[in-house]
Every structure is written in structure tokens, then in C-alpha cells.
Design a protein around this motif. Structure first.
Motif, short mmCIF file in Angstrom:
data_model
loop_
_atom_site.label_atom_id
_atom_site.label_comp_id
_atom_site.label_asym_id
_atom_site.label_seq_id
_atom_site.Cartn_x
_atom_site.Cartn_y
_atom_site.Cartn_z
N ILE A 186 8.98 -7.14 2.25
CA ILE A 186 9.79 -5.17 2.64
C ILE A 186 8.48 -4.25 3.10
CG2 ILE A 186 11.58 -6.65 0.94
CD1 ILE A 186 9.79 -5.32 -1.54
N ALA A 187 6.80 -4.81 2.24
CA ALA A 187 6.47 -4.30 2.21
C ALA A 187 6.18 -3.17 3.60
CB ALA A 187 4.65 -4.68 2.90
N PRO A 188 6.51 -3.51 4.75
CA PRO A 188 6.67 -2.26 6.40
C PRO A 188 7.46 -1.64 6.33
CG PRO A 188 6.47 -4.45 7.02
CD PRO A 188 7.04 -4.79 5.43
N ASP A 189 8.55 -1.66 5.27
CA ASP A 189 9.80 -0.61 4.96
C ASP A 189 9.53 0.03 4.04
OD1 ASP A 189 11.15 -1.55 7.31
OD2 ASP A 189 12.20 -3.02 5.79
N ALA A 190 7.72 -0.04 3.61
CA ALA A 190 7.85 0.42 2.31
C ALA A 190 7.11 1.90 2.85
CB ALA A 190 7.52 0.09 0.96
N GLU A 243 3.21 -5.11 -6.20
CA GLU A 243 2.26 -5.49 -4.59
C GLU A 243 2.83 -5.59 -4.21
OE1 GLU A 243 1.74 -10.42 -5.86
OE2 GLU A 243 1.66 -10.12 -3.34
N VAL A 244 3.57 -5.11 -4.01
CA VAL A 244 4.43 -3.80 -2.45
C VAL A 244 3.03 -2.62 -2.76
CG1 VAL A 244 5.78 -2.46 -0.94
CG2 VAL A 244 6.21 -4.38 -1.86
N ARG A 245 2.90 -2.09 -3.01
CA ARG A 245 1.52 -0.80 -3.90
C ARG A 245 0.73 -1.49 -3.78
NH1 ARG A 245 0.33 2.39 -8.65
NH2 ARG A 245 0.56 0.77 -9.70
N MET A 246 -0.36 -1.72 -4.27
CA MET A 246 -1.12 -2.62 -4.17
C MET A 246 -1.77 -3.10 -2.82
SD MET A 246 -3.10 -1.48 -7.30
CE MET A 246 -2.03 -0.99 -8.19
N GLY A 247 -0.71 -4.02 -1.83
CA GLY A 247 -0.53 -4.67 -0.41
C GLY A 247 -1.38 -3.33 -0.07
N ALA A 248 -0.97 -2.81 0.14
CA ALA A 248 -0.77 -1.76 1.29
C ALA A 248 -2.13 -0.41 1.08
CB ALA A 248 0.36 -0.57 0.80
N ASP A 249 -2.06 0.20 2.05
CA ASP A 249 -3.31 0.78 2.41
C ASP A 249 -2.67 2.36 2.31
OD1 ASP A 249 -5.55 0.82 3.47
OD2 ASP A 249 -5.49 1.12 5.26
N TRP A 250 -2.87 2.95 0.92
CA TRP A 250 -2.88 3.91 0.69
C TRP A 250 -3.42 4.04 -0.21
CZ3 TRP A 250 3.10 2.31 -0.91
CH2 TRP A 250 3.66 1.33 -0.19
N GLN A 251 -4.50 3.57 -0.83
CA GLN A 251 -5.42 4.25 -2.00
C GLN A 251 -5.60 5.70 -1.48
OE1 GLN A 251 -7.77 2.45 -3.90
NE2 GLN A 251 -6.60 0.54 -3.80
N MET A 275 7.15 5.19 -4.94
CA MET A 275 6.79 6.14 -6.36
C MET A 275 8.51 6.23 -6.69
SD MET A 275 5.33 7.30 -8.45
CE MET A 275 3.50 7.32 -7.73
N GLU A 276 9.36 6.37 -5.89
CA GLU A 276 10.82 6.73 -6.15
C GLU A 276 11.09 4.88 -6.58
OE1 GLU A 276 14.09 8.69 -3.36
OE2 GLU A 276 14.32 5.97 -3.31
N ALA A 277 11.50 3.59 -7.02
CA ALA A 277 11.33 2.25 -6.63
C ALA A 277 10.97 2.52 -8.67
CB ALA A 277 10.83 1.51 -6.23
N ARG A 278 9.49 3.32 -8.28
CA ARG A 278 8.45 3.15 -9.78
C ARG A 278 9.93 4.05 -10.89
NH1 ARG A 278 2.36 3.71 -10.30
NH2 ARG A 278 3.27 3.40 -12.02
N VAL A 279 10.43 5.07 -10.65
CA VAL A 279 10.94 6.15 -11.22
C VAL A 279 12.04 5.54 -11.29
CG1 VAL A 279 12.27 8.19 -10.64
CG2 VAL A 279 10.24 8.16 -10.49
N CYS A 280 12.46 4.13 -10.44
CA CYS A 280 14.01 3.72 -11.12
C CYS A 280 13.51 2.34 -12.54
CB CYS A 280 14.79 2.80 -9.78
SG CYS A 280 14.91 3.69 -8.50
N ILE A 281 12.36 2.14 -11.84
CA ILE A 281 12.23 1.15 -12.55
C ILE A 281 11.86 1.12 -14.18
CG2 ILE A 281 10.75 -1.33 -13.30
CD1 ILE A 281 12.05 -2.47 -10.61
#
Lengths: 234, 234
Positions: free
Chosen positions: A87-91, A168-176, A97-103
Motif C-alpha cells: 500500500i505504500a505507493p498509494d500513501a 511501517e508505511v510511515r517509517m518506510g517512506a522517504d518523508w523525513q 496522517m489521516e489514518a493516524r487521526v482515525c486509529i
């Protein structure tokens, strides 16, 4: 079964034979090795030797065992990692962040209901460390540890898996870089207050307050992220 | 490259050769087939034939292709299914229901923000079908479809995956009987009203009301499940 001591020569031969079996790909498509009994017969050694050899190869990371299923070549699959990779390519940062607000507010609520005194002490320490970081990387590290600890203490395995997926999606991504840009002395001070409010609510076993405090914190993070992305676009 | 038309004889031979390659397990542990070019050379036919043969084998479900990675023997992995299978042994109906209470209200909130008029009509139809079922199985089917539709319309891929994970644990488990026992004419009437409230809030684009309505619904489901489990224990 053969209980006689076996010499290390036959073990070395068995290691090399099994290694070859793996490396030449003479295994079924799922990578499953023959059973211990079959290996013993094939290699002409005892089952104890086979088991010792498999232990060694497992320690080396060449094979892995699945309870009740057998022994397989390669690394054990990481289902959370596999799903996160899918799912990472679609995130993007805002979707995550929206998913974090949900969970996470719901996780904070469960955490408030289940945290022991010791858990609260641990959360408090993590919150303190997140607020006195040496640098942005370190801040992120402690911040992540605090949120993960809350998810773990919430004590629902299914939710913890959903959280781990997201993490894992968050940490794997290159958004640092984007995240670092979103950190300023002002936001850091705000997050410190918000973290304290979350831990306070958990300590009071006030689920609703923990939910609200976590939601307010994530919405602030979300706003800052949105601002920093907008700034980047200009 | 060979653009000449190739006869079907060489295709049939190639099918049989590749089939044998898969069935005798003469592939590396990850099940990857040689590249099209390698297969063409090995089988002495053109790449067009190889491609046609691979199309056939893929349609049969014997192989699958992964963009940029190659062609693999067997079925494509199902990461959500794999992860669901891993956590299912630790999940019981109450754990899953608790996870639903954590996730689905937030999904209903997002759904209210993003649903089109057409989406609302679809949700309304699903809610109606769930309330006039022929039997318990059919009720469950339409109920599941309604909750899944809300999750899909919410439009966050990461959250949809988390929901799918939970849905798969729930559907894979052997709890049907417990759920059916929890359904009575009274609870069915209650759920009908609750479903309608959820769809109404979504139609009004009222995220907070959708959140609350979904949470109330899931908490009622949760209470009834708990009661039916207690009754079973007595």
C-alpha cells in the motif's frame, strides 16, 4: 530412532548437502525442505544430526521453521511488511496522517483503560525524552516510541497490527525531510504540552479525555504537515 | 527479435515445457521463472510465443506476474490474507468487535466528508437490504456489505487496508453461530434504526454525527455479543 552419538563429519556433510539443496533451487516453489525423517534417509545420517544442522542453518538465516508446517528456505515472510510495501505507493504523508487521526485516538482511549502504573511511568519517560531531543531525528525516534507504546498498552492485537501497518508505511517512506521541516521550536513546545495531556488522561484512566487529547495532538501535527507541504509547493 | 508468425505447435511445446518446469520444482526458492528472453532461448521459440504461453498459464492461475519483478510460479501472494491468518489465532469475537469500535466510527466520519450523492443512494439500498433479510446469513451478508461500502467511500487507502484486515479476520473465523445467536427481532429492529441514522448523518455530510451513530451501533453490537457469549457460558 538412532540415539548413538554422531560424529561432526556427518554433520558437516549434511550442512553442505542441505546448503546445496537450497542454493541450486531443487525445492518446490514454496521453498519447503523435505521433512527431518526424509533428510536423514536421503543424507544417510541420524535425525539428531539433521536437527542440529537445521538449527545451524536457521541461525544463519538460510532457513526458517513454521510451527506445524515444516522448514522453508529463505527468510520467514513478514506479512505486515509485505502489506505495508503493497500500500505504500498509494500513501502520501497526508493519507497516513489521516489514518493516524482515525486509529490513534481510539488506541489512547483503550490505553487509558488498561495501562498499569508501571505503563504510565514508562509513557511519562518517553514523553519527556521526546521533548528534550538532541536533534530532529532523535525527537522523531522518541515520539515514535511514545505512540507505539500507547498502541501496545491498548492491548488489542488486531488494532496493534493495524497500527504497526501504518507505522511501517510511515517509517518506510522517504518523508523525513517533510516531517523535519514541520518541526519548529513553537510546534515542539506545543507537542510537548499535548503529549503531557495524553499521558495525564491515561494516568487518570480517563478514556474519553485520552481520546480527545490524542486527536487534538494528531490534528495539530496534521495542520503543521499541511502547512509545510503548502510552503514547499510555493 | 523475431516478428515472424509462430506456429501453434511450438506454443504447445512451450506450454508443456514451462508447465514441467513449474511442476518439477526446477525453479529458485522464490518461484521465479526465467525471463522471457531466457525462456525463448531455452525453448527454442520466439518471444512472442513465450509471451502468449505465459498469458495462458497466467489465466490458468499457474503463474503470476509482478510489475518490474518478473514471473512467478503459483498464486500471487495475498498480503492482507497472510497478515489476517497470522493474527487470527489471537483474535476472538470481542477483540475484533473492540477493534471495529476503534476503526469504524472514524471511517464513517471520513465517509460523511467524501460520499457523493450516488454513494449515499448505494448505502441506503444496502441498509434497506440488511433490514429485510430472508435469513440470518443473508442479513449478515448485507450488513457486511454496508460496513465495507462505508470503509471504501471513506477514501483512505491505508484505513481501507486496516479495515480489510479486520474484516478478513472476522469473516475467516468460525463465529457465525455466536453472531447469529446475538440476532433477535429486537436487536434487528435496533440495528435497522442505527443503520438509518448512520446513513442519514452521512447524507447530511455531518462527520461528527456519523462518527457517533456508528459508535453507538457498534457498541450495541458489542453489548449483544457479550450477552450472548455470557449466556453460552452459563
Amino acid at each position: 530412532m538412532n540415539y548413538a552419538p554422531e560424529n561432526s563429519e556427518s554433520a558437516a556433510a549434511a550442512v553442505s548437502a542441505i546448503r546445496q539443496m537450497i542454493e541450486t533451487g531443487k525445492l518446490p516453489a514454496d521453498g519447503r525442505l523435505p521433512t527431518e525423517r526424509e533428510l536423514a534417509a536421503e543424507l544417510g545420517c541420524g535425525r539428531r544430526t539433521v536437527r542440529r544442522v537445521l538449527d545451524t542453518l536457521e541461525a544463519e538465516g538460510l532457513i526458517w521453521r513454521k510451527q506445524g508446517k515444516g522448514t522453508f528456505a529463505g527468510q520467514p515472510p513478514d506479512p505486515t511488511g509485505a502489506l505495508a510495501a503493497e500500500i505504500a505507493p498509494d500513501a502520501d504523508p497526508l493519507v497516513v496522517m489521516e489514518a493516524r487521526v482515525c486509529i490513534e485516538p481510539a488506541l489512547a482511549e483503550l490505553c487509558a483503560l488498561r495501562a498499569t502504573g508501571e505503563d504510565v511511568q514508562r509513557l511519562r519517560k518517553l514523553a519527556q525524552r521526546a521533548s528534550h531531543p538532541m536533534d530532529a531525528d532523535t525527537a522523531e525516534l522518541w515520539d515514535g516510541a511514545l505512540h507505539r507504546a500507547i498502541a501496545r498498552i491498548a492491548g488489542n492485537r488486531v488494532m496493534l497490527t493495524a497500527f504497526a501497518l501504518l507505522d511501517e508505511v510511515r517509517m518506510g517512506a522517504d518523508w523525513q525531510e517533510q516531517r523535519h521541516r514541520a518541526r519548529t521550536p513553537e510546534t515542539m513546545a506545543l507537542y510537548e504540552t499535548q503529549h503531557r495531556k495524553i499521558v495525564d488522561a491515561i494516568e487518570r484512566r480517563d478514556g474519553a479525555a485520552a481520546f480527545d487529547a490524542m486527536r487534538a495532538h494528531l490534528e495539530a501535527l496534521s495542520d503543521n504537515l499541511r502547512t509545510s507541504i503548502r510552503t514547499l509547493d510555493e
